[in-house]
Design a protein around this motif. Structure first.
Motif, PDB file in Angstrom:
ATOM      1  N   ILE A 125       0.851  -1.191   0.000  1.00 20.44           N
ATOM      2  CA  ILE A 125       0.000   0.000   0.000  1.00 20.44           C
ATOM      3  C   ILE A 125       0.882   1.235   0.000  1.00 20.44           C
ATOM      4  CG2 ILE A 125      -1.870   1.216   1.171  1.00 20.44           C
ATOM      5  CD1 ILE A 125      -2.633  -1.406   2.505  1.00 20.44           C
ATOM      6  N   GLN A 126       0.593   2.177  -0.899  1.00 23.10           N
ATOM      7  CA  GLN A 126       1.406   3.388  -1.003  1.00 23.10           C
ATOM      8  C   GLN A 126       1.312   4.225   0.275  1.00 23.10           C
ATOM      9  OE1 GLN A 126       3.405   4.105  -3.478  1.00 23.10           O
ATOM     10  NE2 GLN A 126       2.815   2.445  -4.851  1.00 23.10           N
ATOM     11  N   PRO A 127       2.382   4.977   0.616  1.00 25.49           N
ATOM     12  CA  PRO A 127       2.404   5.736   1.876  1.00 25.49           C
ATOM     13  C   PRO A 127       1.250   6.706   2.050  1.00 25.49           C
ATOM     14  CG  PRO A 127       4.607   5.613   0.948  1.00 25.49           C
ATOM     15  CD  PRO A 127       3.676   5.034  -0.078  1.00 25.49           C
ATOM     16  N   ASP A 128       0.784   7.351   0.962  1.00 23.79           N
ATOM     17  CA  ASP A 128      -0.295   8.333   1.120  1.00 23.79           C
ATOM     18  C   ASP A 128      -1.589   7.664   1.566  1.00 23.79           C
ATOM     19  OD1 ASP A 128      -0.227   7.327  -1.729  1.00 23.79           O
ATOM     20  OD2 ASP A 128      -2.125   8.408  -1.782  1.00 23.79           O
ATOM     21  N   PRO A 159      -1.697  -4.844  -6.536  1.00 22.20           N
ATOM     22  CA  PRO A 159      -1.021  -3.842  -5.696  1.00 22.20           C
ATOM     23  C   PRO A 159      -1.738  -2.499  -5.784  1.00 22.20           C
ATOM     24  CG  PRO A 159       0.213  -4.225  -7.720  1.00 22.20           C
ATOM     25  CD  PRO A 159      -0.887  -5.251  -7.694  1.00 22.20           C
ATOM     26  N   ASP A 160      -1.528  -1.656  -4.811  1.00 20.86           N
ATOM     27  CA  ASP A 160      -2.103  -0.312  -4.802  1.00 20.86           C
ATOM     28  C   ASP A 160      -1.597   0.444  -6.030  1.00 20.86           C
ATOM     29  OD1 ASP A 160      -2.962   2.254  -4.295  1.00 20.86           O
ATOM     30  OD2 ASP A 160      -1.722   2.548  -2.510  1.00 20.86           O
ATOM     31  N   PRO A 161      -2.500   0.899  -6.914  1.00 21.35           N
ATOM     32  CA  PRO A 161      -2.058   1.608  -8.123  1.00 21.35           C
ATOM     33  C   PRO A 161      -1.527   3.007  -7.844  1.00 21.35           C
ATOM     34  CG  PRO A 161      -4.446   1.615  -7.995  1.00 21.35           C
ATOM     35  CD  PRO A 161      -3.958   0.730  -6.878  1.00 21.35           C
ATOM     36  N   GLY A 162      -1.718   3.509  -6.621  1.00 19.74           N
ATOM     37  CA  GLY A 162      -1.223   4.841  -6.297  1.00 19.74           C
ATOM     38  C   GLY A 162      -2.189   5.934  -6.693  1.00 19.74           C
ATOM     39  N   ARG A 163      -1.833   7.144  -6.335  1.00 23.26           N
ATOM     40  CA  ARG A 163      -2.679   8.302  -6.630  1.00 23.26           C
ATOM     41  C   ARG A 163      -2.797   8.511  -8.133  1.00 23.26           C
ATOM     42  NH1 ARG A 163      -0.029  13.054  -3.137  1.00 23.26           N
ATOM     43  NH2 ARG A 163      -1.192  14.248  -4.682  1.00 23.26           N
TER      44      ARG A 163
END
Length: 533
Positions: A125-128, A159-163
């Motif tokens: 999971i991305q930090p944000d 996986p989390d694709p991010g913002r």
């Protein structure tokens, strides 16, 4: 489709039941069935009656969480359950609110959920998004950075694709030299802009510790670069520009910083840039301000100070304001003019006073003066005002409203700030107790310099780092009697020591759950080895 976090108790005590039974469980056991309690005000009255010793803030906070759990969460929404194992479960809500008056562990407020995955590694999971999950509330929505779509991806095993708005170019700036080259390549009217978070990542750091700030400033000075606003100001997601401040003047005799001041980029791209530029240029009558001088806890360091609040315009009807306040559960609303500047505040108290004077009172009659803080103000100067009135509006360099800080924001920030210290304190207390119980005083004194040994009367006189030296000694490790790997334990202890030392240095940026993970893991291990309260 929306995404929510519903915790399983402060210490995850309802986690097993939630996963095994396919339900979301919240506390507040003194409350009865809320199925027929339709409005926020009705829930508030029920909370106040069930918990008569709690103050207005707590009652309001609990009301908001329960209203979300009972009415706002809908079947089909995604829900995240943070686990004690530091993994994450994700499910989809399948039913409405239920109250179980009789169960093995007493009355329960529940929502049915289908758990889609129960063991997501936080590393995926991305930090944000992890930061967004870090609230101390039991029930809250994940609404920023396309959270619902990203949780849906995690639920599918991806996986989390991010913002979606993530700055891919900023991610390519993997070392300072690449940042320098990019600034040199760009024209003054096309400055390099990126978030403070991405800027820090160029140096491989996540928070603005004094040592990191000093290193970055020295690197920038050496290369003749400057950030506008200073990277020490604002929230970690605020935008800054990186300029060639030390470059020689152009044909017009102007520096890169002055040329940037004169462009429309200032007002269009970066809130607060102009004021920061004036300080950098010394145009405010004082000495130019360097970045190391600006390390302080500013109003702008709070996320809510940079998030535009809901409001009503001058000339709107009082009914409009009242409707919005009921729908959102607000106690007050700012009243803004067409330029976005504050003209006052309308609250339930001001509405009541206006109606006492005239039952047909207008919005103007119910509008009272509101207090404004500047984004660059010291937050400490405003805490008293926020505690007294419950909130303060925030304005930008154009004196336009850009945020609002409430007492709730301060409480959450306090919890985030205090949690790491409480965690480390418990680790130290548990180490002290076990060492005092199982290792003789003469062997404790043996790990400190001889000149200090006589002043050591117990483990309480040891520094945190001394525990590592003490437990490296085979005789002492054997005396502790723990059936765990000594090498891994000492490595975890050293990592915690470094984390503890970093806490002692001021940083305006909060510690994330991910950064807490090593210390939290050590504490869980100590609790297992020494289960006494």
């Amino acid at each position: 489709m929306r995404a929510w976090v519903v915790r399983a108790g402060e210490n995850g005590q309802r986690e097993h039941a939630a996963l095994e039974e396919g339900v979301l469980l919240v506390g507040w056991h003194e409350l009865g069935d809320l199925s027929d309690v339709p409005t926020r005000e009705d829930i508030k009255a029920a909370v106040a009656a069930a918990y008569p010793d709690e103050g207005p803030y707590t009652v309001g906070n609990w009301t908001g969480q329960l209203y979300r759990f009972v009415h706002e969460i809908q079947p089909g929404d995604f829900v995240v359950l943070p686990l004690k194992s530091w993994r994450v479960a994700v499910g989809r809500v399948t039913g409405g609110y239920e109250h179980q008056a009789e169960s093995a562990d007493g009355p329960r407020h529940i929502r049915r959920v289908e758990w889609l995955v129960k063991d997501i590694d936080r590393q995926s999971i991305q930090p944000d998004l992890l930061d967004s999950m870090g609230s101390l509330l039991t029930v809250f929505e994940l609404s920023r950075f396309a959270a619902a779509e990203r949780i849906a991806a995690l639920a599918e095993g991806k996986p989390d694709p991010g913002r979606p708005d993530a700055d891919e170019f900023a991610a390519s700036l993997t070392e300072p030299v690449k940042l320098y080259e990019e600034v040199r390549r760009r024209a003054a009217d096309e400055p390099l802009t990126l978030s403070i978070r991405d800027f820090l990542a160029v140096w491989g750091v996540q928070r603005r510790y004094p040592a990191a700030v000093e290193q970055i400033k020295n690197d920038l000075d050496e290369r003749g670069l400057v950030t506008v606003p200073p990277f020490t100001e604002g929230s970690i997601d605020s935008k800054i520009a990186v300029l060639a401040g030390g470059a020689e003047p152009d044909a017009s005799g102007a520096s890169a910083v002055t040329r940037f001041t004169d462009t429309s980029v200032v007002s269009d791209m970066i809130a607060g840039v102009y004021d920061s530029l004036q300080r950098l240029l010394g145009r405010d009558g004082g000495e130019p301000e360097t970045e190391t001088q600006t390390v302080a806890y500013r109003v702008s360091n709070l996320e809510s100070a940079n998030r535009m609040p809901e409001f009503v315009r001058v000339g709107a009807g009082l009914k409009t304001a009242m409707t919005l306040m009921v729908l959102r559960g607000y106690s007050q609303l700012p009243v803004l003019d067409e330029d976005g500047r504050l003209r006052g505040v309308v609250s339930w108290e001001s509405i009541g006073r206006a109606h006492l004077a005239d039952p047909r009172a207008s919005l103007e009659a119910a509008t009272v003066r509101g207090q404004e803080a500047d984004r660059s103000d010291d937050l400490l100067d405003w805490i008293g005002t926020i505690q007294q009135s419950g909130f303060v509006l925030v304005r930008d360099h154009d004196h336009k409203v850009c945020g609002m800080i409430t007492a709730s924001d301060l409480t959450v920030q306090f919890g985030i700030r205090v949690r790491p210290f409480v965690l480390v304190e418990e680790i130290e207390q548990r180490l002290r107790r076990v060492v005092d119980q199982r290792i003789p005083l003469d062997r404790i004194r043996a790990v400190v310099p001889a000149r200090r040994a006589s002043r050591v009367n117990s483990a309480a006189n040891l520094t945190f780092g001394a525990y590592g030296h003490l437990l490296k000694v085979p005789e002492n490790w054997a005396a502790i009697g723990w059936a765990i790997d000594q090498e891994y334990f000492l490595a975890a202890l050293e990592e915690c020591r470094q984390f503890r030392n970093s806490l002692m240095h001021f940083s305006p940026d909060p510690v994330t759950d991910d950064q807490l993970l090593p210390a939290q893991g050590l504490l869980e291990l100590l609790r297992s080895m020494d289960p006494q309260n």
